[in-house]
Design an enzyme around this catalytic site. Sequence first.
Site, PDB file in Angstrom:
ATOM      1  CD  GLU A  62      -2.738   1.320   2.439  1.00  0.00           C
ATOM      2  OE1 GLU A  62      -2.681   0.471   3.343  1.00  0.00           O
ATOM      3  OE2 GLU A  62      -3.454   2.330   2.467  1.00  0.00           O
ATOM      4  NE  ARG A 301       4.299  -7.788  10.700  1.00  0.00           N
ATOM      5  CZ  ARG A 301       3.672  -7.200   9.694  1.00  0.00           C
ATOM      6  NH1 ARG A 301       2.763  -7.833   9.005  1.00  0.00           N
ATOM      7  NH2 ARG A 301       3.959  -5.956   9.363  1.00  0.00           N
ATOM      8  CE  LYS A 311       3.268   0.055   4.559  1.00  0.00           C
ATOM      9  NZ  LYS A 311       2.513  -0.062   3.309  1.00  0.00           N
TER      10      LYS A 311
END
Length: 598
Positions: A62, A301, A311
């Site tokens: 994104e 992860r 982020k």
Amino acid sequence: MSAPAKNDPAVKPANFLRTLIERELQEGVYAQRQWGGSPGDAGHHAAGAADPARVRLRFPPEPNGYLHIGHAKSICLNFGLARDFGGVCHLRFDDTNPEKEEQEYVDAIIEMVQWLGWDWHSDFGGAKATHLYYASNYFDFMYRAAEHLVERGLAYVDEQSAEAMRASRGDFTTPGTDSPWRGRSVAENLARLREMRAGNHADGSMVLRARIDMASPNINLRDPALYRIKRAHHHNTGDTWCIYPMYAFAHPIEDALENITHSICTLEFEDQRPWYDWLLARLIEGGLLQGPAPKQHEFGRLNLSYVITSKRKLKALVDEQIVDGWDDPRMPTLAGMRRRGYTPEAVRKFAEDTGASRTNIWVDYGVLDGALRADLEGKAGRAMAVMDPLPLKLTNWDELFGAGHLEPCSTPAHPQLPELGQRAFSLGPEVWVERDDFAEVPVKGFFRLFPGNKVRLKYGMVVECTGCEKDADGRVSAVLARVIPDTKSGTPGADAVKVKGTITWVGLHDGLAATFNLYNRLFTEAQPEAGGRDFRSVLNPASKRVVTGFVEQSLARAPADQRFQFERHGYFVTDRLDHRAGAPVFNRITGLRDSWAA
Ligand code: ATP
Ligand code: MG
């Protein structure tokens, strides 16, 4: 693809995705697929246009921030699998959330994926294609899919308030309850959806929801939201839309439109998988999409000690000016790591070495640092630098060599890489040495400069320390020494004088004044957010120290972004933004040894 070469060793770290794809290829899974490629291929959706035996993966960031080391893991996994199996990996911007997304981030993401060495072009049988996509380019299709679901009674417009909707969703132990709007007719729902799109309703006043099962044990299946009203300017579609698809609705459609074979994501999406499958099955059965549907696979992860990989939180560090921007060399962003001097090779090696597993992992920063040092050792040219300078005066220089004499010194820039050439500088009557290379009274085991001791000036002569000078405050202002004649390295008789210490130095007459940015970990704790703690409470106050000193003459024309090993000090890079000829700026990449181990 001009992708990095396949890593050589046949034995690779555990990676269940590689095993899975190998098995699928043996079973001929893709050979049965009917699809013909992706939007970027010639003849998209025309059967047979692409080789059906290929895996097709994607990295779908994104564009709401800069990429970080966690993303590098995902990038290398997806692009690496595509490379290893002769497939292709798409770079796709998941840009469905216009308030947080910006062109600056799109550009930065493209730049960093390229920096890592990957690309998104394919050239199968001479059919060149570019696989760079934007979810926003599929907004028309997504809207059609939404109307299609409404027409089949599989979606409805809900006018409950956000709080009511949250309350009626239930929780892990309580089933949800139906919205009062759940039973509206298809015609009514379609009219409302079209009004939403036309801009007849206020932001947040209603949403489109799938109509599945409010009592499902999987909360993701309790009528998830598909579209919301939001008047926001979009970096790609401008003001064309005032409704935007939700991530959960958009993502499976993006994958399917691009004929992705494996939709690889992190573990927190595991519970979304039944929804992913539900949606695509409905759209395939309705004839909007071609099967077979892509399959979602989750992996653990990557968490790195002393680092935060989110982020949103990295943006907080930038916005609150705790660091000097997204590319601050202390940041775990790829832009920051590049500026810090990390090599793409080291990052890729690290990603490969940490494999892919079904659990979230914590990796010690030393693993990344080790990959980095291993890479730099073989490529960074050597040089001398003095970062806490103190003059050393050679008191018998003029007497031995005559006033004004300079003794040339020369050595290979790298011990194993003759192609890097020679470094040249000279020894004169005064040189800079490190302040802590001198002690008036040596502690046990100190073999460097102290009165009466002999040391070698590296690549130069042996000198014997005779004392020091002090300023008015009693602080040492210069070290005094005598040259021992005929001891220049390599000259006959040089071995006649044995010394225990060798000192790095820079000539006063030809040294270049330089700035050194000495970076350290940004947090004092290995797991900055352990126990729900605010990462701001464990910031390392000494994460950046700026000192001035000198580097050897041979670096006068060093370009920006060039890496060196300063002997005895560690690896440094000329700053890609601040470094100038005449005013060199070096960032410390890392030390010569692992300093991360607890
Ligand atoms: P962030 O929380 O930092 O915003 P994200 O997952 O929301 O991360 P995206 O832009 O959606 O950010 O991420 C793109 C891809 O990178 C996703 O497939 C995501 O799973 C992957 N990814 C992000 N962080 C990590 C990580 N720490 N380890 C492995 N993969 C990651
Ligand atoms: Mg995300």
